[in-house]
Design an enzyme around this catalytic site. Structure first.
Site, PDB file in Angstrom:
ATOM      1  N   GLY A  69      33.278  40.485  33.972  1.00 46.33           N
ATOM      2  CA  GLY A  69      32.654  41.772  33.755  1.00 46.33           C
ATOM      3  C   GLY A  69      33.633  42.914  33.870  1.00 46.33           C
ATOM      4  CG  ASP A 111      40.761  34.402  40.811  1.00 46.40           C
ATOM      5  OD1 ASP A 111      41.853  33.988  40.363  1.00 46.40           O
ATOM      6  OD2 ASP A 111      39.991  35.117  40.152  1.00 46.40           O
ATOM      7  N   GLY A 150      38.562  48.979  34.928  1.00 43.03           N
ATOM      8  CA  GLY A 150      39.244  47.743  34.566  1.00 43.03           C
ATOM      9  C   GLY A 150      38.263  46.709  34.083  1.00 43.03           C
ATOM     10  CB  VAL A 205      35.458  47.483  37.730  1.00 45.83           C
ATOM     11  CG1 VAL A 205      35.248  48.315  38.991  1.00 45.83           C
ATOM     12  CG2 VAL A 205      35.471  45.997  38.075  1.00 45.83           C
ATOM     13  N   GLY A 255      37.542  42.269  34.143  1.00 39.86           N
ATOM     14  CA  GLY A 255      37.910  40.968  34.677  1.00 39.86           C
ATOM     15  C   GLY A 255      37.303  39.841  33.877  1.00 39.86           C
ATOM     16  N   GLY A 256      37.341  38.642  34.470  1.00 39.93           N
ATOM     17  CA  GLY A 256      36.872  37.465  33.757  1.00 39.93           C
ATOM     18  C   GLY A 256      35.377  37.470  33.507  1.00 39.93           C
TER      19      GLY A 256
END
Length: 672
Positions: free
Chosen positions: A371, A484, A366, A373, A368-369
């Protein structure tokens, strides 16, 4: 020709004689082992010879007091026959001279010791029958450096068969290409040790004592220290030519180079030149007649100005280079201090290790904001590696996540195995969660083929999220606001047990401070109304939790642009349906099981509405939410059914409208 061959053989033998003598001298050369204490506390190193009838020479190479001792020779092998030990304060060095062909020796660090003037006492870890100068092997658990000399090569390793008490590395100190590596065990295993084998100050290994191959926790020790012996038949042994010198370091820095050079290169010899016979003769000394100069004054001025400009440019360039180097050096030192002094920090990986573990970062789980994974394999365990793509923007978040989640442990918080901070690389290593993030299971996207969750599974997930937040808010030394909370940051294992992850935007709040002022951070759609003032408490997480609960029940995003205009915002839709008593309209329409448990689902929606109060003081604590979910408390009945701030006015912590002020800089999490 036949009569000349013996003469030629004898001549060759004479030519080889100096080389043979040199090899014999090298083979008989003693080995020096420097033992350095880089721990912030005092250790008591011990060195014991294992052999038959041989001496271990402990030579004093510093101004510190040394306590050498000898034990009488014993018959039979594997018996300690040489003994030694001393106190070694932080920064001190102890030098051991080991003679050639001296069989084998063991070196370890004792901790928590107390000795009288006659060298008698005891140690918490590594004690050898209460003697300062050890004559027997230390009592486990202890980290052991093992060394064996030979006629042509030495063998050495670090052993965790007897457990672990102090980080250690064992490296050759001469810059020889064929001998440039040694074992390192820089990880603080004690802080990660499983409870069933953990003891004060150390970590037991079930291999200890019997030294059998039935070692239950060998995989754990090998994962923490890949270079070390963890079972008796382990092949992790290093070898160097006989006569090499070595360095044993207690508590080494994690990013120390593998092969430090012991000797600086010799200075370049200065060559003296002599006059050549063909050189022209020197001009005679004395006055001579010169021709009149025809260079104009203008040319002279231009040359002078040009020289001045050139010198100024060169000076400016030199000053800029020096300044930048100083800044880079200072930044590097700050980063080393930032990550090198963390108490109880998780394991520190090298970038090359993670590159191999993830197969060049190929299996992407996946994004994210800050980086991406990737899935990886480290030893027998599957791992998830988060690589920050924009280090400048995510450095503060990286530091926050390492320091926060690395020091806390809860069954509903994702476990941080380790991290990498090497040059520009910033990576975080988590336990792998096979079912992925919650958004995959509750958003009805066209590309999502995940089956609909039943009511009991959704209840379990909501309860686990509440327990994780309750631990962060109320059970840690400082209150931790996650800031978050959203389905993308909630991970699921094979049994749909939920764990909170991604602590990059978290905030620590002292227990004697009611609120903190911080820039806006989080994800649109999950932000509490008080973010308009940037005066934040952990109650901001409770509002986000309420949004997530409604998403789980409705199986849709809070802000979904694919819906009709009046249904885009789920929480606004909740305001309208509760006024007309139509809450059942928001239950997942594709799940018969959810409608079977209609009354229980509506009670869960009332709990969500309690969490969605605009006035943060009217929201429950997460411990109260857990009690409601476990049936030990009722939901508050006096609930304000306005859940969304409809104007730009800001709200203070009491929920009162105050004068509008411009918000501070935002730091909003990007999409997944």
């Amino acid at each position: 020709m036949q009569t000349q061959m013996p003469a030629m053989s004898a001549s060759s033998a004479l030519n080889l004689l100096p080389l043979l003598l040199l090899l014999l001298a090298a083979a008989s050369e003693a080995t020096t082992i420097n033992i350095t204490n880089r721990c912030s506390y005092t250790v008591w190193p011990a060195a014991v010879r294992v052999g038959a009838g041989e001496r271990l020479i402990l030579e004093h190479a510093s101004s510190y007091t040394v306590f050498p001792a000898e034990a009488p020779a014993s018959a039979g092998g594997d018996v300690p026959v040489g003994a030694g030990g001393r106190e070694l304060k932080s920064g001190q060095v102890w030098t051991l001279d080991v003679p050639a062909n001296a069989s084998s020796a063991r070196i370890w660090a004792r901790t928590g010791c107390s000795f009288s003037s006659n060298g008698k006492g005891s140690c918490q870890m590594g004690d050898c029958s209460g003697a300062l100068a050890c004559r027997v092997l230390g009592k486990p658990p202890n980290t052991v450096a093992e060394f064996m000399t030979g006629s042509t090569q030495d063998s050495f390793n670090i052993s965790l068969i007897d457990g672990f008490n102090v980080p250690m590395d064992f490296l050759p100190v001469q810059g020889v290409k064929e001998c440039s590596k040694g074992p390192r065990c820089a990880a603080d295993i004690t802080s990660q040790c499983p409870e069933e084998i953990k003891v004060p100050g150390g970590c037991n290994n079930t291999c200890s004592g019997t030294r059998s191959s039935n070692c239950t926790y060998s995989g754990f020790f090998k994962r923490m220290c890949p270079d070390a012996h963890t079972v008796p038949d382990d092949s992790a042994t290093y070898a160097c030519l006989a006569g090499m010198n070595y360095q044993v370091t207690f508590c080494p820095t994690s990013n120390l180079a593998i092969s430090p050079a012991a000797m600086s290169p010799p200075p370049t010899p200065t060559l003296e030149t002599t006059p050549s016979l063909s050189s022209p003769p020197l001009a005679p000394i004395g006055p001579r007649r010169t021709k009149p100069r025809v260079t104009s004054r203008v040319v002279a001025i231009l040359v002078s100005v040009g020289t001045t400009i050139l010198v100024t440019i060169l000076f400016t360039i030199a000053f800029y280079i020096c300044t930048r180097r100083a800044q880079w050096k200072h930044q590097g030192m700050e980063e080393e201090e930032e990550f090198g002094e963390l108490q109880g920090a998780p394991m520190r990986f090298k970038f090359q290790q993670l590159k191999i573990a993830t197969e060049q970062f190929t299996d992407k789980l996946g994004e994210g904001g800050f980086g991406s994974v990737f899935k990886g394999q480290f030893g027998e365990d599957s791992i998830a590696v988060k690589r920050l793509d924009r280090t400048g923007q995510g450095k503060r978040e990286f530091s926050a996540e390492v320091q926060t989640i690395g020091s806390i442990h809860h069954i509903n918080l994702v476990r941080l195995i380790g991290f990498c901070a090497e040059k520009s690389h910033r990576l975080l290593v988590y336990e792998y969660m096979p079912k992925g993030s919650l958004d995959r299971w509750i958003y009805g996207r066209h590309d999502n083929n995940a089956p609909s969750l039943d009511w009991s599974t959704r209840c379990k997930i909501i309860t686990h999220i509440a327990k994780g937040l309750s631990y962060l808010h109320e059970d840690c030394t400082k209150r931790i606001a996650h800031l978050d909370v959203k389905p993308q940051n909630i991970l699921l294992d094979n049994n749909f047990n939920a764990k909170l992850s991604d602590f990059g935007l978290c905030k620590l709040i002292d227990r004697d401070i009611s609120q903190v002022v911080t820039r806006m951070r989080g994800t649109p759609g999950y932000l509490a109304p008080e973010w308009l003032t940037s005066q934040i408490t952990e109650k901001a997480d409770i509002y986000s939790f309420g949004v997530v609960v409604m998403e789980v029940i409705s199986r849709r995003k809070n802000i979904d642009t694919s819906q009709s205009e009046e249904s885009i915002h789920l929480i606004t839709l909740l305001e309208e349906t509760v006024k007309y008593g139509n809450l059942v309209d928001l239950i997942d329409k594709n799940s018969n099981d959810m409608h079977t448990h209609e009354q229980a689902v509506i009670q869960m929606m009332k709990l969500a509405m309690w969490c969605l109060q605009i006035d943060c003081k009217r929201r429950p604590r997460m411990s109260e939410v857990v009690k409601v979910l476990e049936g030990n408390m009722n939901t508050e009945s006096n609930i304000d059914h306005n859940f969304v701030a409809t104007n730009q006015a800001t709200f203070d912590t009491a929920g009162n409208v105050t004068s509008s002020v411009p918000p501070v800089a935002s730091h909003v999490s990007g999409p997944r």
